[in-house]
Write a protein that holds these residues in place. Structure first.
Motif, PDB file in Angstrom:
ATOM      1  N   GLY A 137    -114.636 -29.281  41.238  1.00 49.50           N
ATOM      2  CA  GLY A 137    -115.799 -29.069  42.096  1.00 49.50           C
ATOM      3  C   GLY A 137    -116.793 -30.204  41.980  1.00 49.50           C
ATOM      4  O   GLY A 137    -116.443 -31.374  42.085  1.00 49.50           O
ATOM      5  N   SER A 138    -118.065 -29.862  41.717  1.00 45.49           N
ATOM      6  CA  SER A 138    -119.102 -30.875  41.602  1.00 45.49           C
ATOM      7  C   SER A 138    -119.167 -31.511  40.222  1.00 45.49           C
ATOM      8  O   SER A 138    -119.966 -32.424  39.995  1.00 45.49           O
ATOM      9  N   ASP A 139    -118.335 -31.031  39.293  1.00 51.50           N
ATOM     10  CA  ASP A 139    -118.326 -31.613  37.952  1.00 51.50           C
ATOM     11  C   ASP A 139    -117.401 -32.827  37.966  1.00 51.50           C
ATOM     12  O   ASP A 139    -116.265 -32.784  37.506  1.00 51.50           O
ATOM     13  N   LEU A 140    -117.910 -33.927  38.507  1.00 57.06           N
ATOM     14  CA  LEU A 140    -117.065 -35.093  38.745  1.00 57.06           C
ATOM     15  C   LEU A 140    -116.509 -35.676  37.461  1.00 57.06           C
ATOM     16  O   LEU A 140    -115.439 -36.294  37.454  1.00 57.06           O
ATOM     17  N   ALA A 141    -117.230 -35.513  36.354  1.00 59.32           N
ATOM     18  CA  ALA A 141    -116.775 -36.111  35.101  1.00 59.32           C
ATOM     19  C   ALA A 141    -115.483 -35.482  34.585  1.00 59.32           C
ATOM     20  O   ALA A 141    -114.818 -36.059  33.727  1.00 59.32           O
ATOM     21  N   SER A 142    -115.106 -34.308  35.097  1.00 57.15           N
ATOM     22  CA  SER A 142    -113.894 -33.643  34.593  1.00 57.15           C
ATOM     23  C   SER A 142    -112.705 -33.804  35.533  1.00 57.15           C
ATOM     24  O   SER A 142    -111.730 -33.061  35.419  1.00 57.15           O
ATOM     25  N   ILE A 143    -112.772 -34.756  36.443  1.00 57.68           N
ATOM     26  CA  ILE A 143    -111.676 -34.927  37.398  1.00 57.68           C
ATOM     27  C   ILE A 143    -110.374 -35.307  36.695  1.00 57.68           C
ATOM     28  O   ILE A 143    -110.377 -35.910  35.618  1.00 57.68           O
ATOM     29  N   ARG A 144    -109.258 -34.964  37.339  1.00 56.96           N
ATOM     30  CA  ARG A 144    -107.936 -35.168  36.743  1.00 56.96           C
ATOM     31  C   ARG A 144    -107.048 -36.082  37.574  1.00 56.96           C
ATOM     32  O   ARG A 144    -105.970 -36.487  37.097  1.00 56.96           O
ATOM     33  N   THR A 145    -107.419 -36.397  38.804  1.00 54.04           N
ATOM     34  CA  THR A 145    -106.620 -37.342  39.584  1.00 54.04           C
ATOM     35  C   THR A 145    -106.502 -38.643  38.798  1.00 54.04           C
ATOM     36  O   THR A 145    -107.506 -39.188  38.330  1.00 54.04           O
ATOM     37  N   ARG A 146    -105.279 -39.135  38.646  1.00 54.12           N
ATOM     38  CA  ARG A 146    -105.043 -40.242  37.708  1.00 54.12           C
ATOM     39  C   ARG A 146    -104.303 -41.393  38.394  1.00 54.12           C
ATOM     40  O   ARG A 146    -103.407 -41.186  39.206  1.00 54.12           O
ATOM     41  N   ALA A 147    -104.709 -42.600  38.026  1.00 53.29           N
ATOM     42  CA  ALA A 147    -104.004 -43.808  38.455  1.00 53.29           C
ATOM     43  C   ALA A 147    -103.504 -44.537  37.216  1.00 53.29           C
ATOM     44  O   ALA A 147    -104.295 -44.877  36.323  1.00 53.29           O
ATOM     45  N   LEU A 148    -102.209 -44.755  37.142  1.00 48.24           N
ATOM     46  CA  LEU A 148    -101.589 -45.454  36.018  1.00 48.24           C
ATOM     47  C   LEU A 148    -101.240 -46.873  36.429  1.00 48.24           C
ATOM     48  O   LEU A 148    -100.743 -47.110  37.544  1.00 48.24           O
ATOM     49  N   THR A 181    -108.582 -38.715  28.986  1.00 50.44           N
ATOM     50  CA  THR A 181    -108.354 -37.389  29.552  1.00 50.44           C
ATOM     51  C   THR A 181    -109.660 -36.839  30.113  1.00 50.44           C
ATOM     52  O   THR A 181    -110.727 -37.440  29.956  1.00 50.44           O
ATOM     53  N   ALA A 182    -109.570 -35.668  30.741  1.00 48.67           N
ATOM     54  CA  ALA A 182    -110.764 -35.049  31.315  1.00 48.67           C
ATOM     55  C   ALA A 182    -111.818 -34.764  30.250  1.00 48.67           C
ATOM     56  O   ALA A 182    -113.019 -34.719  30.541  1.00 48.67           O
ATOM     57  N   ASP A 183    -111.379 -34.605  28.997  1.00 44.29           N
ATOM     58  CA  ASP A 183    -112.334 -34.355  27.910  1.00 44.29           C
ATOM     59  C   ASP A 183    -113.194 -35.573  27.607  1.00 44.29           C
ATOM     60  O   ASP A 183    -114.238 -35.458  26.952  1.00 44.29           O
ATOM     61  N   ASP A 184    -112.780 -36.754  28.085  1.00 41.40           N
ATOM     62  CA  ASP A 184    -113.557 -37.973  27.851  1.00 41.40           C
ATOM     63  C   ASP A 184    -114.758 -38.092  28.789  1.00 41.40           C
ATOM     64  O   ASP A 184    -115.572 -39.011  28.644  1.00 41.40           O
ATOM     65  N   ARG A 185    -114.813 -37.155  29.736  1.00 38.09           N
ATOM     66  CA  ARG A 185    -115.959 -37.099  30.654  1.00 38.09           C
ATOM     67  C   ARG A 185    -116.157 -38.430  31.401  1.00 38.09           C
ATOM     68  O   ARG A 185    -115.289 -38.845  32.143  1.00 38.09           O
ATOM     69  N   HIS A 186    -117.272 -39.116  31.189  1.00 38.48           N
ATOM     70  CA  HIS A 186    -117.619 -40.286  31.991  1.00 38.48           C
ATOM     71  C   HIS A 186    -116.750 -41.504  31.673  1.00 38.48           C
ATOM     72  O   HIS A 186    -116.656 -42.419  32.497  1.00 38.48           O
ATOM     73  N   ARG A 187    -116.158 -41.549  30.511  1.00 37.77           N
ATOM     74  CA  ARG A 187    -115.370 -42.709  30.115  1.00 37.77           C
ATOM     75  C   ARG A 187    -113.996 -42.671  30.790  1.00 37.77           C
ATOM     76  O   ARG A 187    -113.399 -41.626  30.967  1.00 37.77           O
ATOM     77  N   GLY A 188    -113.508 -43.858  31.146  1.00 36.82           N
ATOM     78  CA  GLY A 188    -112.157 -43.959  31.684  1.00 36.82           C
ATOM     79  C   GLY A 188    -112.044 -43.687  33.173  1.00 36.82           C
ATOM     80  O   GLY A 188    -110.937 -43.528  33.693  1.00 36.82           O
ATOM     81  N   LEU A 189    -113.166 -43.643  33.908  1.00 36.38           N
ATOM     82  CA  LEU A 189    -113.140 -43.409  35.346  1.00 36.38           C
ATOM     83  C   LEU A 189    -113.290 -44.729  36.100  1.00 36.38           C
ATOM     84  O   LEU A 189    -114.049 -45.613  35.684  1.00 36.38           O
TER      85      LEU A 189
END
Length: 387
Positions: A137-148, A181-189
């Protein structure tokens, strides 16, 4: 908070844009029924967007070297006010003009700017933004769409939802996870360009309560992207998208979504008054309160425009104005609907009734799009040092 806002005036050279824009809109659009006009920034009309681009009014603030107008944010403020006042169908070019173009101009490589910006300014490239996800939803920091990372670029998998005009757009700028991972929140986006015609991209339109289909769910099934799909710096997506959302949340569109309905109601009161029918004290008080609140919100939005013109990124301030503005926009159909219910025997023009019905249905979305009220108030609290 006193330092956040200051009284700001539109410079004369930008205010001068108002007259030619009004003249163009009269010729290009003529009369638009209120219910149709109320769909303004959800009204998709590619031919109108291209007509606007021929006037030099798409990409008005983008650099001239890429086909833009090179004008200040004040010029765009004037343009947007006039477009929304008449309910112009701006949806086709809206996201590219308002936020994708400025984002590319700020963070894109020379090659990315040279490719995308001229197409945006010509209304030949329409953009959507990939933020919300079914599980976040609006919690963008927990997104899971991933690019490798791959040897040729990136492989993208995941889903985005509530993506405006995805089914009609050429490109998406998506916030995705490129590490952690999603647990990293703002990092890794990170943010990526996605050509929506690529294999593996599936788009499913979503019909809303008003019967419109401007939302979509977009699925990425091992979509292969090139190296240059990355915009800006890998891992800096959160900072970039936050700056982008300041453009989305600060403009006059965040206070004018119900203005066509307000204008139609005011027109009814004027006609009634001229015909010798009584305009009640309740109607007069309500009109005065709505117009006063709108005027105050316009001043706040102008102040944000001044800060954008100075190269600042008023993220917290934009969240505040967006929250106040959408609360106002949502109050308009409620106030008008209640007052119209007090004069049932006098009748209501069908055009006004149709506009009221539409805005009443769509108004709940005003506090969802661009960040929910709860998310925005959390940002404001952090900006004030309260959390």
């Amino acid at each position: 908070m006193i330092d956040w806002f200051s009284l700001t005036r539109i410079p004369p050279e930008d205010e001068a844009l108002r007259a030619p824009v009004r003249s163009f809109l009269r010729d290009a659009l003529g009369y638009r029924a209120p219910a149709k006009a109320a769909r303004s920034w959800l009204g998709f009309d590619a031919s109108f967007s291209r007509e606007l681009a021929e006037q030099g009014w798409v990409g008005l603030t983008l650099p001239k070297e890429y086909g833009g107008g090179g004008r200040s944010p004040f010029a765009r403020f004037v343009l947007v006010e006039e477009l929304l006042a008449v309910g112009a169908p701006v949806s086709a070019h809206w996201i590219a003009d308002r936020q994708s173009g400025p984002l590319i101009a700020r963070y894109g490589t020379r090659e990315q700017r040279a490719f995308y910006l001229p197409r945006i300014c010509a209304a030949d490239a329409f953009f959507c933004i990939g933020l919300s996800e079914p599980s976040a939803g609006s919690d963008l920091a927990s997104i899971r769409t991933r690019a490798l990372r791959t040897s040729t670029g990136w492989r993208l998998s995941g889903r985005k939802i509530w993506t405006t005009n995805a089914d009609k757009s050429h490109y998406m700028i998506a916030l995705v996870r490129t590490s952690g991972t999603a647990d990293d929140r703002h990092r890794g986006l990170s943010q990526l360009f996605i050509d929506l015609s690529l294999p593996g991209v599936s788009i499913a339109p979503i019909e809303d309560i008003a019967g419109d289909r401007h939302f979509s769910e977009v699925t990425f099934d091992d979509v292969e992207l090139s190296h240059d799909a990355l915009i800006g710096t890998e891992g800096a997506g959160w900072e970039q998208v936050t700056a982008e959302l300041a453009f989305e949340r600060s403009g006059p569109e965040r206070i004018y979504s119900s203005v066509v309905l307000l204008e139609a109601w005011l027109r009814m009161l004027r006609v009634a008054n001229c015909a010798g029918q009584e305009v009640s004290s309740s109607e007069r008080r309500a009109l005065g309160a709505l117009v006063t609140e709108l005027a105050a919100l316009r001043e706040l939005s102008l102040s944000l425009t001044g800060r954008l013109a100075r190269g600042e990124s008023p993220v917290t301030e934009a969240a505040l104005v967006k929250d106040l503005g959408t609360s106002f926009e949502q109050s308009v159909p409620t106030v008008i609907g209640d007052l119209l219910g007090a004069r049932p025997l006098q009748g209501i023009e069908s055009s006004l009734a149709d506009a009221l019905a539409y805005v009443t249905k769509i108004a709940p979305s005003y506090s969802l799009r661009g960040g929910t009220r709860e998310i925005l108030r959390g940002m404001i609290a952090r900006g004030l040092g309260l959390r």
